[in-house]
Enzyme design. Sequence first.
Site, mmCIF file in Angstrom:
data_model
loop_
_atom_site.group_PDB
_atom_site.id
_atom_site.type_symbol
_atom_site.label_atom_id
_atom_site.label_comp_id
_atom_site.label_asym_id
_atom_site.label_seq_id
_atom_site.Cartn_x
_atom_site.Cartn_y
_atom_site.Cartn_z
ATOM 1 N N HIS A 76 0.903 -1.249 0.040
ATOM 2 C CA HIS A 76 0.055 -0.070 0.041
ATOM 3 C C HIS A 76 0.909 1.484 0.006
ATOM 4 O O HIS A 76 2.112 1.186 0.375
ATOM 5 C CB HIS A 76 -0.880 0.035 1.237
ATOM 6 N N LYS B 27 -0.639 4.950 4.731
ATOM 7 C CA LYS B 27 -1.470 3.803 5.414
ATOM 8 C C LYS B 27 -0.813 3.710 6.638
ATOM 9 O O LYS B 27 0.367 3.626 7.003
ATOM 10 C CB LYS B 27 -1.580 2.546 4.614
#
Lengths: 265, 265, 265, 265
Positions: free
Chosen positions: D155, D159
């Site tokens: 990701h 995040k």
Amino acid sequence: MAIKIIVAGPRGRMGKEAVHMIHNTEDFALTACLDHKNEGMKLSDLEAFQDDLNVPVYTDIEKCFSEQQADVFVDLTVPEAAYKHTKAALNHQIRPVIGTTGYTEEQLEELKQLAKEKQTGCIIAPNFAVGAVLMMKFAKMAASYFPDVEIIEKHHDQKLDAPSGTAKKTAELIQEARSPKKQGHPDEEETIPGARGGDFDGMRIHSMRLPGLVAHQEIVFGSAGQTLTIQHDSMNRASFMDGVKECVYQVMDMDELIYGLENIL
Amino acid sequence: MAIKIIVAGPRGRMGKEAVHMIHNTEDFALTACLDHKNEGMKLSDLEAFQDDLNVPVYTDIEKCFSEQQADVFVDLTVPEAAYKHTKAALNHQIRPVIGTTGYTEEQLEELKQLAKEKQTGCIIAPNFAVGAVLMMKFAKMAASYFPDVEIIEKHHDQKLDAPSGTAKKTAELIQEARSPKKQGHPDEEETIPGARGGDFDGMRIHSMRLPGLVAHQEIVFGSAGQTLTIQHDSMNRASFMDGVKECVYQVMDMDELIYGLENIL
Amino acid sequence: MAIKIIVAGPRGRMGKEAVHMIHNTEDFALTACLDHKNEGMKLSDLEAFQDDLNVPVYTDIEKCFSEQQADVFVDLTVPEAAYKHTKAALNHQIRPVIGTTGYTEEQLEELKQLAKEKQTGCIIAPNFAVGAVLMMKFAKMAASYFPDVEIIEKHHDQKLDAPSGTAKKTAELIQEARSPKKQGHPDEEETIPGARGGDFDGMRIHSMRLPGLVAHQEIVFGSAGQTLTIQHDSMNRASFMDGVKECVYQVMDMDELIYGLENIL
Amino acid sequence: MAIKIIVAGPRGRMGKEAVHMIHNTEDFALTACLDHKNEGMKLSDLEAFQDDLNVPVYTDIEKCFSEQQADVFVDLTVPEAAYKHTKAALNHQIRPVIGTTGYTEEQLEELKQLAKEKQTGCIIAPNFAVGAVLMMKFAKMAASYFPDVEIIEKHHDQKLDAPSGTAKKTAELIQEARSPKKQGHPDEEETIPGARGGDFDGMRIHSMRLPGLVAHQEIVFGSAGQTLTIQHDSMNRASFMDGVKECVYQVMDMDELIYGLENIL
């Protein structure tokens, strides 16, 4: 005219591959082999070698180098003899291509001097996998533009150490090139410890271990809107022979000692 | 001290990204903008720009360059004006960083001369995606060791041409480096025509087109027992700004014209 | 209690792997082997088998099945004998697990009847690679939600046919599940013929051939904003043994003939 | 005849996507919208909606459901209202397709009863990304054949939590299917803590965080000689609309409440 080559340790795993690579390369000619035993025999007398491999086997390195006019000496055996063999080859102006480590700083320095003095090329490389070395070289180059990087290496589940030596070497090379950076979100939290991988100077290294895997590594660089990935997959030892071949060609045009495949690629 | 920059076409897609990149980069200072309209206004007067962007907008390039002491001129607009803008900037010794093509050989030659004469750095680059340019550079380097290579590029299914321009450019660079080779088994047969992809000088290029894809390319090199893969994934235009930024830094230390990002990375 | 197994062709490549897999699986017991020669010998008498493999070798199938009370008969040999062996095993109510094809429709039908009549489980599978079979199964399932799909299979450059049999089989399974669709942009153009790959019912198949590759396949499904990829990488024949093992367990609970691993996974 | 649909929260990020998806789907007809404000206006009166979207906007759900004969009610808004909205829709026998969570066990149970009583289909799904749900479904299926598995999710570096919720959900589903197993070599050692990733019931999870990444996950299963990989790449929210569309079609043929997209795919 073919490059005349002497191989040390023809019965070893790597030695055997080298013998066959040389035998199957048009520009190369296998002149002799250096072994622990079988003095005076022909390679073709030994099990697992074709009949047309009728090259002499020597146990005495001085005798071997004196009797055989060779251009290159390929040694992929154990470290113990490396220093002695390299020195002997340089003294006979037979260019060494050595695949073992195990030298002290002093020994390396002495061999460098000797190579210069004899104006004889010499290559010593711990890793002959051209693909792996290029991967590391490219990673170092990319790191100066993309400071955000993570490494994931994947190996069979019989491997004991994590991360792999190649992953660490890669991380060290990246470290030399990039401005140090603590990656990820400053406030990121691991709800399962270790999920974010091992931390090396702010970059993360992940080690996957599964049956069915052999030896693989991915280096992923990320920046706004893009990622650049460099990946090496190694299936078997055959991959080393490309590097040995490359070194044999290059050492012919050298007149000094170079350490590490990355410095000639 | 911050590098003073003038941006052309601030309302365009790329121009807007450039304005924000410069505004958010500590070492950079946006001095003025060149536009088709809005003479005498501030950028902050225009919709979609923050209030603190109170830099003057010019429509006359000569007036702009005379009134504003800038270090660098960034132009990511349409080709038409590229030549005229670059020439004007060089005459004012404001270093051009130009993202458009559309020059004749003669014009490029003239600009090269002008840059040398004015001892003013200048970078003209058709592609500012650092990742893509590095991918191509690495591919060319790897090709001299691994003549066996295939390219697979993946794009959204609205793309009309196959293979992509980047894939062709990559193949041309590989062609320069490798010894020509007809790949695959000499007797291989396609039971479905096209399965083996497009043939470019003996190497194969494959084009995947699917919704959900953006712009991706993999270059796979293979040799005995190993493969080396170089992959670039581009998600959006933001990826170009890294290249622009890099060029602004480098052009400051240059005193000649360089064409193509690959020649400064 | 261990499952008692008879193996046909223990000296063959696959047979040897089967013998060792059975020998190394706790729940399995190797009862006997069926061979072309070596009647009356023990397996341990033959080269390349450990001393503790002292199981009898038979050349006569009837004699073998009569003297040995086995639960399962594993045959990974050549097609020729497949029908005869399967029939004999079913008649002795020894459950056949057969890895060869080469049956006529009539023979298969007859064997199905015989299995039902004898209420004896029987599995005939052309492909024992569980991973490959699951990949195909998943691809078929995904195809009903994602009609846009492309296949890329990657093999060593000694392979003659493109695309691979597995790629075609996969495309056929996808075809059964998805609404037919001509993919890519209606006006797309190949500037290099074949770049878009082979066309199978509107979906594209790409075949990569490089040294260093073994046997790999990727199936990529795309839809707005996302892609789903299913990939199988096969390194060597060992991958088949998982399938054989799975079949031995499952055939114990069956009372009919099933063709194809995909129908029991 | 087109399926008549009412959408809640048309001005929200997801709501807007839903409105356009419905508007662009031949079989669907947008009947009305439920909003916090704009009572009595047309959607086309609001900014960011085309002129041909002249459907009425309601703020009172009862009034909306009474005046509009709809087949399906799509609600992708915040959890707060989810229970109230679902209940109201079921009472009017308008099939709810709800994308929010935030129900108590009791509420879910009550809604299940109500759906059965009204014989009205209802789908409640926390995740509408068909690709992600299929990835998890396939992973669970594969886990019963391949107990050795590792997950790597990738990701963007904004995040905060690692591993991702999807990675944990995947690991839980695998856990249900496979025989528990402590993976890797029993004597393996981390020379950099965390390199082997996070341990979930013996399987390892790795979280990569880099700028340029969006939301990606790979699940790699390994067994002797082979690996099977299932990968999902999500570029943007558009990927959810495929799931909403699928649910609208399926809920038409249902007469009960189903929770989770995985139970209808």
